[in-house]
Design an enzyme around this catalytic site. Structure first.
Site, PDB file in Angstrom:
ATOM      1  N   VAL A 104       0.826  -1.206   0.000  1.00  0.00           N
ATOM      2  CA  VAL A 104       0.000   0.000   0.000  1.00  0.00           C
ATOM      3  C   VAL A 104       0.866   1.265   0.000  1.00  0.00           C
ATOM      4  O   VAL A 104       0.351   2.367  -0.110  1.00  0.00           O
ATOM      5  CB  VAL A 104      -0.946  -0.003   1.222  1.00  0.00           C
ATOM      6  CG1 VAL A 104      -0.197   0.304   2.513  1.00  0.00           C
ATOM      7  CG2 VAL A 104      -2.094   0.962   1.009  1.00  0.00           C
ATOM      8  N   GLU A 105       2.184   1.078   0.076  1.00  0.00           N
ATOM      9  CA  GLU A 105       3.078   2.240   0.065  1.00  0.00           C
ATOM     10  C   GLU A 105       4.010   2.186  -1.148  1.00  0.00           C
ATOM     11  O   GLU A 105       3.594   2.516  -2.247  1.00  0.00           O
ATOM     12  CB  GLU A 105       3.825   2.326   1.399  1.00  0.00           C
ATOM     13  CG  GLU A 105       2.869   2.590   2.567  1.00  0.00           C
ATOM     14  CD  GLU A 105       3.572   2.816   3.875  1.00  0.00           C
ATOM     15  OE1 GLU A 105       4.318   3.808   3.978  1.00  0.00           O
ATOM     16  OE2 GLU A 105       3.377   2.012   4.807  1.00  0.00           O
TER      17      GLU A 105
END
Length: 358
Positions: free
Chosen positions: A132-133
């Site tokens: 998610v990063e």
């Protein structure tokens, strides 16, 4: 009692003994930010490692998409945050927690809201790999750096005498060395703690006295005015679900201990004026509102408007000198460097491979 608390700082103005007492109380609870970075436990810090870490911190090629750098979520021009409720990561995914400031983070007891990373080196590895990063892998990162000659030379200089200086571990060590330099000394409050009684005006001293008397300093103390312990969010009264999401149980996900449900690392209040929105959920943009919520949730006290204004006035004295960063031109990649990738489903959304929380 409330009247006495509010009158104490007024006594400070015209009473040398009371002024000295207030300063002594503050000096017993808080410590000023030093003007030089502190040593890092179990890590050798050299100018070469700091410079390499700075380059890596600003390089978006550490992300799978070549779009996200450490500075994307911890922008050094914005108080070390991104001014987002939760950060935007790989494929426009939104992270589950608000990004805490990187400034003065070297003084924290641990990193992330739940404290799962013991130090900045461990913390640096998390976002690099989180889907998610930055959504990268150690192997791909090492290949990327090894195919950029400028980085290969920098790693050799920063980690001499090592057979394989370009490694995922050394990447994290270099970023840690740079991040440890991101401190903000010389705030008005720091000058006051060092003995300059005139560094704070009467209203700011009134806010300081109230901050201590109301009990805010029970959690927010030490050099970082926070960051040195864990407490439940909602000691007296739990905030609403929009501020304290029920699915995020905080430190419980690290310890699996029932008493750690909704327990979080106390955030530092350093430079707090620069780093909205507030709380791990990023739901509160107004500092006065955040102060009011903390009064109710943590202290069981409904602060009056004058009290909220007074504490907020004190918090504004916690902004220190921001780091002066001279950007370095990043070395060019080569034909062998892995090119950017953004995987999406036919519907146009990123395939999730897990989550990472701040």
């Amino acid at each position: 009692m409330k009247r006495l608390i509010l009158c104490l700082p007024l006594m400070v103005v015209g009473n040398a003994w009371a002024a000295e007492e207030l300063m002594q109380r503050a000096q017993a609870l808080f410590k000023p930010i030093p003007t030089e970075p502190p040593p890092i436990r179990n890590t050798v810090v050299t100018p070469e490692r700091i410079e390499l870490g700075k380059m890596l911190y600003f390089d978006p090629r550490l992300s799978r998409s070549w779009m996200i750098s450490c500075n994307s979520c911890h922008n050094l021009a914005l108080g070390g945050v991104d001014l987002e409720q939760t950060s935007i990561g790989h494929g426009w995914q939104k992270g589950p927690r608000n990004a805490p400031t990187v400034l003065n983070s070297v003084f924290n007891i641990a990193q992330f809201w739940d404290g799962r990373a013991a130090d900045l080196q461990t913390q640096a590895k998390g976002p690099l790999q989180a889907s998610v990063e930055m959504n990268n892998t150690p192997e791909r990162l090492e290949k990327t750096l090894n195919t950029i000659p400028g980085y290969v030379e920098r790693f050799k200089q920063a980690f001499p005498n090592e057979p394989n200086p370009v490694s995922f571990d050394n990447l994290a060590k270099a970023i840690e060395a740079f991040e440890a330099t991101l401190i903000t000394p010389n705030s008005k409050f720091d000058r006051y703690l060092k003995g300059d009684d005139k560094a704070l005006n009467d209203a700011e001293k009134q806010g300081l006295a109230l901050f201590m008397d109301k009990g805010c300093s029970n959690c927010h103390n030490g050099i970082n005015i926070g960051g040195n312990g864990y407490f439940p969010f909602g000691v007296v009264e739990k905030p609403g679900a929009e501020i304290l999401p029920l699915k995020d149980k905080g430190r419980f996900t690290v310890t699996n201990t029932a008493s750690d449900e909704y327990v979080f690392k106390v955030p530092s209040l350093r430079n707090i004026v620069l780093t909205p929105p507030y709380f791990h959920s990023g739901q509160v943009w107004d500092l006065r509102q955040a102060v009011a919520i903390m009064g109710t949730a943590q202290l069981g006290a409904k602060l009056t408007d004058p009290e909220i204004d007074s504490v907020t006035t004190f918090l504004r004295t916690l902004t220190g000198d921001q780091p002066k960063i001279e950007l370095t031109h990043l070395p060019p990649h080569t034909k062998d460097t892995p090119l950017p990738i953004v995987e999406v489903t036919p519907e146009g959304t990123v395939k999730p491979e897990g989550t990472e929380k701040h």
